[in-house]
Design a protein around this motif. Structure first.
Motif, PDB file in Angstrom:
ATOM      1  N   GLY A  14       0.739  -0.683  -0.125  1.00 40.65           N
ATOM      2  CA  GLY A  14      -0.436  -0.557   0.348  1.00 40.65           C
ATOM      3  C   GLY A  14       0.749   1.336   0.015  1.00 40.65           C
ATOM      4  N   GLY A  16       2.404   2.405  -2.202  1.00 41.45           N
ATOM      5  CA  GLY A  16       2.554   3.094  -3.900  1.00 41.45           C
ATOM      6  C   GLY A  16       3.378   2.821  -4.832  1.00 41.45           C
ATOM      7  N   LYS A  17       4.582   1.526  -4.420  1.00 42.80           N
ATOM      8  CA  LYS A  17       5.044   1.037  -5.897  1.00 42.80           C
ATOM      9  C   LYS A  17       4.803   0.648  -7.176  1.00 42.80           C
ATOM     10  CE  LYS A  17       5.245  -2.297  -3.129  1.00 42.80           C
ATOM     11  NZ  LYS A  17       4.450  -2.515  -1.961  1.00 42.80           N
ATOM     12  N   THR A  18       3.405   0.039  -6.532  1.00 37.70           N
ATOM     13  CA  THR A  18       2.343   0.004  -8.586  1.00 37.70           C
ATOM     14  C   THR A  18       2.550   1.523  -8.820  1.00 37.70           C
ATOM     15  OG1 THR A  18       1.482  -2.454  -7.476  1.00 37.70           O
ATOM     16  CG2 THR A  18       0.621  -1.252  -9.551  1.00 37.70           C
ATOM     17  N   SER A  19       1.918   1.918  -8.017  1.00 38.53           N
ATOM     18  CA  SER A  19       1.221   3.404  -8.794  1.00 38.53           C
ATOM     19  C   SER A  19       2.439   3.763  -9.439  1.00 38.53           C
ATOM     20  CB  SER A  19       0.945   4.587  -7.856  1.00 38.53           C
ATOM     21  OG  SER A  19      -0.572   3.395  -6.906  1.00 38.53           O
ATOM     22  N   SER A  30      -4.859   5.428 -10.193  1.00 43.27           N
ATOM     23  CA  SER A  30      -5.671   5.034  -9.627  1.00 43.27           C
ATOM     24  C   SER A  30      -5.729   5.212  -8.075  1.00 43.27           C
ATOM     25  CB  SER A  30      -6.026   3.608 -10.744  1.00 43.27           C
ATOM     26  OG  SER A  30      -6.897   3.242  -9.617  1.00 43.27           O
ATOM     27  N   GLU A  31      -7.147   5.659  -8.096  1.00 39.04           N
ATOM     28  CA  GLU A  31      -7.594   5.646  -6.808  1.00 39.04           C
ATOM     29  C   GLU A  31      -7.847   4.633  -5.997  1.00 39.04           C
ATOM     30  OE1 GLU A  31      -7.036   8.648  -4.831  1.00 39.04           O
ATOM     31  OE2 GLU A  31      -7.215   9.834  -5.714  1.00 39.04           O
ATOM     32  N   ASN A 128       6.918   8.134  -0.694  1.00 43.34           N
ATOM     33  CA  ASN A 128       6.305   8.203  -1.495  1.00 43.34           C
ATOM     34  C   ASN A 128       4.845   9.041  -0.186  1.00 43.34           C
ATOM     35  OD1 ASN A 128       4.484   8.410  -3.732  1.00 43.34           O
ATOM     36  ND2 ASN A 128       3.603   6.550  -3.499  1.00 43.34           N
ATOM     37  N   LYS A 129       3.484   9.994  -1.174  1.00 45.55           N
ATOM     38  CA  LYS A 129       2.486  10.153  -0.503  1.00 45.55           C
ATOM     39  C   LYS A 129       2.942  11.782  -0.621  1.00 45.55           C
ATOM     40  CE  LYS A 129       0.161   5.606  -0.279  1.00 45.55           C
ATOM     41  NZ  LYS A 129      -0.877   4.624   0.878  1.00 45.55           N
ATOM     42  N   ASP A 131       2.232  14.109  -1.593  1.00 41.55           N
ATOM     43  CA  ASP A 131       1.238  14.869  -0.960  1.00 41.55           C
ATOM     44  C   ASP A 131       0.070  15.178  -0.038  1.00 41.55           C
ATOM     45  OD1 ASP A 131      -1.783  13.360  -2.133  1.00 41.55           O
ATOM     46  OD2 ASP A 131       0.505  12.412  -2.628  1.00 41.55           O
ATOM     47  N   ALA A 160       3.685   9.696  -6.370  1.00 44.25           N
ATOM     48  CA  ALA A 160       2.380   9.018  -7.516  1.00 44.25           C
ATOM     49  C   ALA A 160       1.253   9.646  -7.417  1.00 44.25           C
ATOM     50  CB  ALA A 160       2.607   7.426  -7.565  1.00 44.25           C
ATOM     51  N   LYS A 161       0.455   9.974  -6.861  1.00 40.48           N
ATOM     52  CA  LYS A 161      -0.584  10.532  -7.434  1.00 40.48           C
ATOM     53  C   LYS A 161      -0.919  11.834  -8.416  1.00 40.48           C
ATOM     54  CE  LYS A 161      -5.029  12.455  -4.907  1.00 40.48           C
ATOM     55  NZ  LYS A 161      -5.760  12.083  -3.741  1.00 40.48           N
TER      56      LYS A 161
HETATM   57  P1  GDP Z   1       1.937  -0.776  -3.461  1.00 38.57           P
HETATM   58  O1  GDP Z   1       0.714  -2.396  -2.719  1.00 38.57           O
HETATM   59  O2  GDP Z   1       2.921  -0.457  -2.775  1.00 38.57           O
HETATM   60  O3  GDP Z   1       1.815  -0.917  -5.036  1.00 38.57           O
HETATM   61  O4  GDP Z   1       0.518   0.020  -3.555  1.00 38.57           O
HETATM   62  P2  GDP Z   1      -0.287   1.139  -4.606  1.00 38.57           P
HETATM   63  O5  GDP Z   1       0.758   1.745  -5.356  1.00 38.57           O
HETATM   64  O6  GDP Z   1      -0.632   0.097  -5.878  1.00 38.57           O
HETATM   65  O7  GDP Z   1      -1.675   2.242  -3.634  1.00 38.57           O
HETATM   66  C1  GDP Z   1      -2.141   1.660  -2.893  1.00 38.57           C
HETATM   67  C2  GDP Z   1      -3.040   3.042  -2.524  1.00 38.57           C
HETATM   68  O8  GDP Z   1      -2.272   4.135  -2.547  1.00 38.57           O
HETATM   69  C3  GDP Z   1      -3.389   2.590  -3.558  1.00 38.57           C
HETATM   70  O9  GDP Z   1      -4.919   3.482  -2.791  1.00 38.57           O
HETATM   71  C4  GDP Z   1      -2.883   4.348  -4.656  1.00 38.57           C
HETATM   72  O10 GDP Z   1      -4.449   5.367  -4.820  1.00 38.57           O
HETATM   73  C5  GDP Z   1      -2.547   4.989  -3.149  1.00 38.57           C
HETATM   74  N1  GDP Z   1      -1.635   6.198  -3.934  1.00 38.57           N
HETATM   75  C6  GDP Z   1      -0.431   5.511  -3.891  1.00 38.57           C
HETATM   76  N2  GDP Z   1       0.743   6.741  -4.150  1.00 38.57           N
HETATM   77  C7  GDP Z   1      -0.287   7.381  -4.206  1.00 38.57           C
HETATM   78  C8  GDP Z   1       0.092   9.097  -3.824  1.00 38.57           C
HETATM   79  O11 GDP Z   1       1.476   9.657  -3.865  1.00 38.57           O
HETATM   80  N3  GDP Z   1      -0.372   9.900  -2.730  1.00 38.57           N
HETATM   81  C9  GDP Z   1      -1.780   9.301  -2.632  1.00 38.57           C
HETATM   82  N4  GDP Z   1      -2.133  10.285  -1.807  1.00 38.57           N
HETATM   83  N5  GDP Z   1      -2.269   7.958  -2.205  1.00 38.57           N
HETATM   84  C10 GDP Z   1      -1.167   7.280  -3.105  1.00 38.57           C
END
Ligand code: GDP
Ligand code: MG
Length: 203
Positions: A14, A16-19, A30-31, A128-129, A131, A160-161
């Motif tokens: 969670g 944000g790796k994939t994001s 994607s949110e 990450n995040k 914002d 990533a957002k």
């Molecule tokens: P992973 O499990 O590390 O691959 O995480 P995901 O890329 O699937 O992201 C997990 C959640 O965090 C999702 O709901 C994304 O929309 C959210 N997310 C990812 N990057 C950001 C960011 O930079 N800012 C915010 N606010 N949310 C983010």
């Protein structure tokens, strides 16, 4: 000859790796959270300073630890290619201290498991995040100093957002990886000049 560089992206679920990867390659965000259950490989080609590189980006699903041996890596499909990656991106969420602890553990395990056998591998820690910065658990400067001075890793914060600093982080890592590879090939002078121009294009 086009060089291939494999980059393993590791971090707690969670963060944000994939994001980050999808924003870098597809300009897409994607949110909705869809947990990554199996290892996924992305293969973009990039141009940095006029040279083309084929990247093999491994989106690593949650692993409890860095594979300690080649056999452990082969037994666990999620880890394939992780031990021999040319570089690592360790992602944490700047609002989640546990995700930072996870990155700290993985970084330590990379050092213990790899450095004895291979030359120093580039590791970039990514917060990450950005914002959501009002909820961060530690000031940026403090983390940056800790990671750079004590851990001897690169450090970048991104969102990533909002696609903020996403290209920059890949550019930074590629720059370090290429510089180290080139240094081994004794052509550092040519690269130093190129790095100053600081250009990176996703194809
Ligand atoms: P992973 O499990 O590390 O691959 O995480 P995901 O890329 O699937 O992201 C997990 C959640 O965090 C999702 O709901 C994304 O929309 C959210 N997310 C990812 N990057 C950001 C960011 O930079 N800012 C915010 N606010 N949310 C983010
Ligand atoms: Mg994922």
């Amino acid at each position: 000859m086009v060089e291939t560089l494999s980059i393993a992206v590791i971090g707690a679920p969670g963060v944000g790796k994939t994001s980050i990867i999808r924003q870098f390659i597809y300009n897409d965000f994607s949110e909705a959270y869809t947990p990554t259950r199996s290892r996924y490989v992305y293969r973009p080609s990039v141009i940095l300073n006029g040279n083309m590189y084929e990247l093999k980006i491994l989106d690593v699903p949650p692993i409890s630890s860095f594979p300690a041996s080649a056999s452990q890596e082969w037994l666990d499909l999620r880890c394939r290619g992780v031990r021999n990656a040319n570089a690592y991106i360790l992602v944490y969420d700047i609002c989640c201290v546990e995700s930072f602890e996870y990155v700290k553990m993985i970084k330590q395990q990379i050092v213990e498991n790899r450095y004895a056998h291979t030359s120093e591998v580039p590791i970039l820690v990514v917060g990450n995040k950005r914002d959501l910065q009002r909820q961060r658990f530690m000031p940026r400067r403090a983390v940056s100093v800790l990671v750079k001075k004590t851990w001897k890793c690169g450090y970048v914060e991104c969102s990533a957002k909002f696609n903020w600093h996403v290209v920059l982080l890949f550019k930074e890592l590629l720059g370090i990886a290429v510089a180290r590879g080139m240094r081994q090939n004794h052509t550092s002078i040519r690269l130093q000049g190129a790095l100053q121009r600081n250009r990176c294009t996703v194809m």
